[in-house]
Design an enzyme around this catalytic site. Structure first.
Site, PDB file in Angstrom:
ATOM      1  N   GLY A 160      28.228  -3.096   9.582  1.00 28.74           N
ATOM      2  CA  GLY A 160      27.501  -1.833   9.679  1.00 28.74           C
ATOM      3  C   GLY A 160      28.371  -0.627   9.407  1.00 28.74           C
ATOM      4  CE  LYS A 205      28.163  -9.702   7.135  1.00 24.80           C
ATOM      5  NZ  LYS A 205      28.209  -9.079   8.485  1.00 24.80           N
ATOM      6  CB  CYS A 293      46.458   6.369  25.828  1.00 25.71           C
ATOM      7  SG  CYS A 293      48.184   6.203  25.361  1.00 25.71           S
ATOM      8  CB  CYS A 307      29.585 -11.009  24.883  1.00 26.14           C
ATOM      9  SG  CYS A 307      31.317 -10.744  25.303  1.00 26.14           S
ATOM     10  CB  CYS A 364      50.712   4.028  27.170  1.00 21.59           C
ATOM     11  SG  CYS A 364      49.968   2.876  26.008  1.00 21.59           S
ATOM     12  CB  CYS A 367      51.729   4.315  22.430  1.00 22.91           C
ATOM     13  SG  CYS A 367      51.002   5.474  23.575  1.00 22.91           S
TER      14      CYS A 367
END
Ligand code: ZN
Length: 393
Positions: A160, A205, A293, A307, A364, A367
């Site tokens: 999509g 695809k 973060c 799911c 974090c 990062c």
């Protein structure tokens, strides 16, 4: 008696700051370099990193090209230092830029000193026509179009979000489009995945997407990965891409992608959709927050949209995918303010956009570290996907 042209120029030159090419070179990127020659002169070669506005368009275009900050340092050059002196005067007296200088001797003296000159790749006649509406936009122009043609963008998913993104990035002339998707085209995809067609149901695809991309723009090189992104292949697949477009529909892959892109320093333009709602942000490693973060822990499995099948307004991925494509183009050409450290929420039923600030988390787990310290074992730490969804019932 009115002064002669030569006298006027002499007077203006005595009133503005003039720098020697060696002084300009020593600035080492600390100033905006502005080339005010005509387009043919620019195309024949210019100083690397310079921006271009022909002098005749200075008043109308310069703000779009160098920005509106009146205090920034700007050095203008032309062929010999005369037109740039006049342009510096215009920028200062008429447009209010305070910190403007002209480069003495122009690019001619610059070249005589043996300094670098960049010659842009020239576009073919067909390309000039195809991209003519980009070439007319000062923020893109030949320089931006060249960057697009040299850019490598990886799309995660030809679904999509990936469909409109791929179509428009192809049309925009992004030179290399990598596409990762292991699915085949299904009838239920066609309500929103506009890159695929009814007669391609059952084909992979990536193949279907390639047909559509090539039909729009044969300039684009399509690299197909008919696979699922996982810890074993991600570093190999994403390495070398300039920007990644994340349209993946599950959290484990998002975390894995985040960790791998922080390690490699690749920006990710990320979007997600559910029902009538969309989200968008740009994660540029170390320039802003990363995905962890924003979402330090994944949502409970029963709330995870990945799911199983979920409903979505067919138009919505079009809206969000094109916002992604816009951010990709901005990152590549270096125009505007990318959506770094900001989360954009779109609510289609109410027709509202909301923006939230997202800050970098100094704690974090990914990062905050030096990229070289992130190990393979730490990457994509997340419960096993099948187990994660099975637990959701
Ligand atoms: Zn982070």
């Amino acid at each position: 008696m009115s002064p002669s042209g030569a006298e006027v120029i002499r007077r203006i030159r005595s009133q503005i700051d003039e720098l020697d090419p060696s002084e300009v070179k020593a600035l080492n990127g600390e100033a905006v370099l502005l080339d005010v020659r005509e387009s043919e002169e620019w195309d024949a070669g210019h100083i690397p990193g310079a921006k271009h506005v022909p002098r005749g368009y200075l008043e109308s275009r310069v703000e779009g090209v160098i920005g509106s900050d009146r205090d920034q340092r700007v050095v203008i050059y032309c062929a010999s230092g005369q037109r740039s002196a006049l342009a510096a005067n215009t920028l200062k007296e008429l447009l209010g830029y305070e910190n403007v200088a002209s480069m003495n001797g122009g690019i001619t003296l610059w070249k005589d000193r043996g300094y670098d000159v960049e010659v842009p790749v020239s576009l073919s006649k067909e390309q000039r026509e195809r991209y003519s509406r980009h070439l007319l936009v000062p923020e893109i122009g030949l320089e931006g179009q060249t960057k697009l043609l040299n850019a490598k963008v990886l799309l995660l998913g030809a679904g999509g979000l990936g469909s409109p993104t791929a179509l428009y990035l192809a049309a925009a002339g992004v030179g290399t489009l990598g596409i990762v998707d292991d699915d085949d085209v299904d009838l239920s995809n066609l309500q929103r995945q506009v890159i695929h067609t009814t007669d391609r149901i059952g084909t992979p695809k990536v193949d279907s997407a390639e047909i559509s991309v090539k039909a729009i723009n044969p300039d684009v090189d399509v690299v197909k990965y008919q696979t699922r992104l996982d810890a074993s292949n991600i570093m190999e697949i994403i390495d070398g891409y300039d920007v990644i477009v994340d349209g993946v529909d599950n959290f484990p892959t998002r975390y894995l992608l985040n960790d791998a892109t922080v390690r490699l320093g690749i920006p990710v333009v990320s979007a997600s959709i559910l029902g009538f709602d969309g989200q968008l942000s740009v994660f540029k490693p170390h320039d802003g927050p990363c995905y962890r973060c924003l979402y330090p822990v994944p949502p409970p499995a029963e709330l995870a949209p990945s799911c199983g099948a979920n409903g979505v307004l067919g138009v919505l991925p079009g809206t969000m995918g094109l916002l992604q494509a816009t951010e990709v183009v901005k990152l590549i050409v270096g125009a505007g303010e990318p959506l770094i450290g900001r989360l954009l929420l779109y609510e289609a039923l109410g027709a509202t956009f909301t923006e939230l600030k997202v800050r970098r988390d100094p704690q974090c787990p990914v990062c905050s570290k030096d990229p070289s310290e992130i190990s393979d074992e730490e990457m994509g730490v997340f419960p096993d996907y099948e187990a994660f969804c099975a637990a959701a019932g």
